[in-house]
Design a protein around this motif. Structure first.
Motif, short mmCIF file in Angstrom:
data_model
loop_
_atom_site.label_atom_id
_atom_site.label_comp_id
_atom_site.label_asym_id
_atom_site.label_seq_id
_atom_site.Cartn_x
_atom_site.Cartn_y
_atom_site.Cartn_z
N ALA A 337 0.50 -1.11 -0.02
CA ALA A 337 0.18 0.43 0.24
C ALA A 337 1.16 1.46 0.55
CB ALA A 337 -1.09 0.16 1.31
N PRO A 338 0.34 2.36 -1.09
CA PRO A 338 0.91 3.84 -0.66
C PRO A 338 1.07 4.24 0.72
CG PRO A 338 -1.18 3.85 -1.51
CD PRO A 338 -0.75 2.49 -1.28
N ALA A 339 2.54 4.92 1.30
CA ALA A 339 2.18 5.89 2.49
C ALA A 339 2.08 6.84 2.55
CB ALA A 339 3.81 5.80 3.15
N ASP A 352 8.70 -11.98 5.63
CA ASP A 352 8.04 -12.02 5.30
C ASP A 352 7.42 -11.64 3.66
OD1 ASP A 352 7.22 -10.15 6.78
OD2 ASP A 352 5.18 -10.58 7.63
N GLY A 353 8.31 -10.18 3.33
CA GLY A 353 7.96 -9.57 2.63
C GLY A 353 7.28 -8.54 2.97
N ALA A 354 7.30 -7.98 4.65
CA ALA A 354 7.06 -6.95 4.48
C ALA A 354 8.04 -5.42 4.97
CB ALA A 354 5.90 -6.60 6.06
N ALA A 355 7.76 -4.19 4.23
CA ALA A 355 8.78 -3.51 4.71
C ALA A 355 8.79 -2.49 6.26
CB ALA A 355 8.31 -2.48 3.74
N LEU A 388 6.31 4.05 13.26
CA LEU A 388 7.09 3.47 12.46
C LEU A 388 5.61 2.02 11.91
CD1 LEU A 388 9.89 2.66 11.84
CD2 LEU A 388 10.47 1.79 14.18
N MET A 389 5.97 1.95 11.18
CA MET A 389 4.91 0.75 10.29
C MET A 389 5.56 -0.05 9.60
SD MET A 389 2.37 2.81 11.15
CE MET A 389 1.00 2.61 10.17
N SER A 396 -2.09 -4.71 3.99
CA SER A 396 -2.41 -3.59 5.39
C SER A 396 -0.94 -3.27 5.50
CB SER A 396 -2.97 -4.67 6.38
OG SER A 396 -1.01 -6.06 5.89
N ARG A 397 -0.95 -2.31 6.91
CA ARG A 397 -0.52 -1.50 7.33
C ARG A 397 -0.90 -1.09 9.41
NH1 ARG A 397 -1.32 3.77 3.79
NH2 ARG A 397 -3.34 3.04 4.44
#
Length: 478
Positions: A337-339, A352-355, A388-389, A396-397
């Motif tokens: 999703a865009p920030a 798990d690939g999350a940034a 911090l996300m 999802s975020r």
């Protein structure tokens, strides 16, 4: 009924005894003493609750990590520091889990002689302060944690450092396990290498704007020598402009119109791709874990060429796109999703690939002038808040850490990006910290007043105790 002999004896003794003399103000003095005692006890209780938090060796953490224990974790909640908190030099916290800086309760005051006081939370839960004589920026040579969290790098305005007489740029490195501090020539710190043995430095160009026409150097901490890197044409020190590859062999460097890659083995530079005015290197974690792709943010909204206000800056969106690290061509990558906000910077990637992304809000009333060459989304005066996300591949975020409301800067060691949700201070300690920080700096004043009241109460109690134990001269036998 006749009186007994015993009664007669007691009566004669009573008649011969001197009557007790009671001063007229006895009751008033008793009330006053009771009030002083109660006030002292209340003050002592307040100080005990507030100051004990600073004196305890840990703050809700597990203490020193034994050999073979699971990796240290980043606390789920960070509370403000309190007056008298130990410093990283005088009371080293050990390897850090997170660094937070900001305004109000997170900032020092001229009363205490420091403009900035960044909070360093150790992996063992200890709260400590890193005090500076200037503001903490992001991506501009501010506070940088080594990948394992053991070392803290900054400019020489950090407490304990000596500002060079000739004003040359230097890098200061503090060992958070021992408090030892070392200064190195070569430039201001920009980025740690993945192995923690080197620091990328920026040295200003000759004359003019210190951000323009600078040179990059690689500081080898084992030898203390700074090695010059190839000149990057058009380099300006604005925001997060560099990122190490996961193996530490290459560095991606962004200018206003191009993305370059430095190969450290051959000390060579090549242009990888063109960048537009809406493109940004994604952050220090721009390289994906496979080392074959580099993430770039495309900004939708107010950019460098247009003037805009706070509301426009708050509405900006940041979408990730990916470039092949070998030929610079667009390639696939995690769909996130865009920030939204003033700025966004990727700190790194989870397994798990999350940034892991720091998302910034603009300062209230912020206005960006059109075509401002010195504008940076991440300057301390432009940032009004940070979160911090985790941006996950399912779209999802999730907030990773609850930070103080006035936080403007956050940094987490690269090796701990999978370790969020760790122990935090207890609710009681957290409540005290928030209470003292509620009306900053009123909380600091309350602490001092409470300490004074406790000291007065303790002194009064000691005097009364000595009077009670002192013998009465009238009963003395000569």
């Amino acid at each position: 009924m006749s009186r007994s002999p015993l009664t007669d004896v007691l009566t004669r003794i009573a008649d011969q005894a001197r009557p007790a003399r009671v001063a007229a103000d006895t009751r008033r003095r008793g009330v006053r003493r009771r009030r002083v005692r109660n006030t002292g006890l209340v003050g002592l209780a307040v100080v005990t609750v507030g100051v004990t938090a600073a004196l305890l060796p840990g703050h809700g953490g597990p203490g020193a990590l034994p050999a073979g224990a699971p990796p240290a974790t980043v606390p789920s909640t960070v509370y403000p520091p309190i007056t008298g908190e130990g410093t990283v030099l005088a009371a080293p916290p050990g390897p850090a889990a997170i660094v937070v800086a900001g305004d109000h309760e997170l900032r020092g005051s001229d009363v205490w002689g420091w403009e900035g006081r960044s909070l360093v939370v150790g992996q063992n839960g200890r709260y400590r302060l890193a005090r500076t004589v200037g503001e903490t920026d992001t991506g501009l040579g501010g506070l940088l944690l080594s990948p394992d969290g053991r070392f803290l790098a900054d400019r020489p305005w950090l407490e304990g450092a000596r500002w060079p007489d000739d004003g040359r740029e230097q890098t200061v490195v503090v060992d958070l396990s021992t408090g030892a501090l070392v200064q190195y020539d070569g430039g201001d710190p920009v980025l740690w290498s993945p192995d923690g043995l080197s620091i990328l430095q920026y040295a200003s160009g000759a004359g003019g704007d210190p951000r323009a026409n600078g040179r990059l150097r690689l500081l080898d901490l084992r030898t203390g020598r700074a090695h010059p890197l190839p000149d990057v044409p058009g380099l300006r020190r604005v925001g997060d402009f560099a990122a190490f590859s996961p193996d530490g062999a290459r560095i991606a460097v962004a200018t206003g119109d191009a993305l370059h890659v430095i190969d450290l083995a051959g000390n060579s530079l090549r242009k990888l791709a063109d960048l537009g005015g809406t493109d940004r290197l994604a952050g220090r974690g721009a390289w994906l874990p496979d080392g074959g792709r580099i993430a770039v943010y495309s900004v939708d909204g107010c950019t460098g060429e247009a003037a805009c206000d706070e509301a426009s800056l708050r509405r900006r969106t940041f979408d990730l796109r990916y470039l092949d690290a070998d030929d610079g061509q667009p390639t696939d990558g995690p769909r996130l999703a865009p920030a939204r906000g003033l700025a966004a910077r990727v700190l790194g990637w989870q397994r798990d690939g999350a940034a892991v992304v720091a998302v910034y809000e603009p300062e209230k009333g912020l206005v960006k002038a059109a075509n401002d060459p010195n504008w940076s989304d991440l300057d301390w005066w432009a940032v009004g808040g940070v979160e911090l996300m985790a941006f996950r591949t399912d779209g999802s975020r999730h907030r990773l850490v609850d930070l103080p409301e006035s936080a403007l800067f956050v940094e987490v060691p690269a090796n701990l990006l999978d370790g969020f949700g760790g122990p935090a201070p207890s609710r009681a300690e957290g409540a005290v910290r928030w209470l003292l920080a509620l009306y900053w700096p009123l909380g600091q004043i309350v602490e001092l007043l409470a300490g004074s009241v406790a000291a007065v109460g303790a002194a009064a109690w000691w005097r009364r105790r000595r009077r009670r134990t002192r013998p009465d001269p009238s009963t003395r036998r000569w």
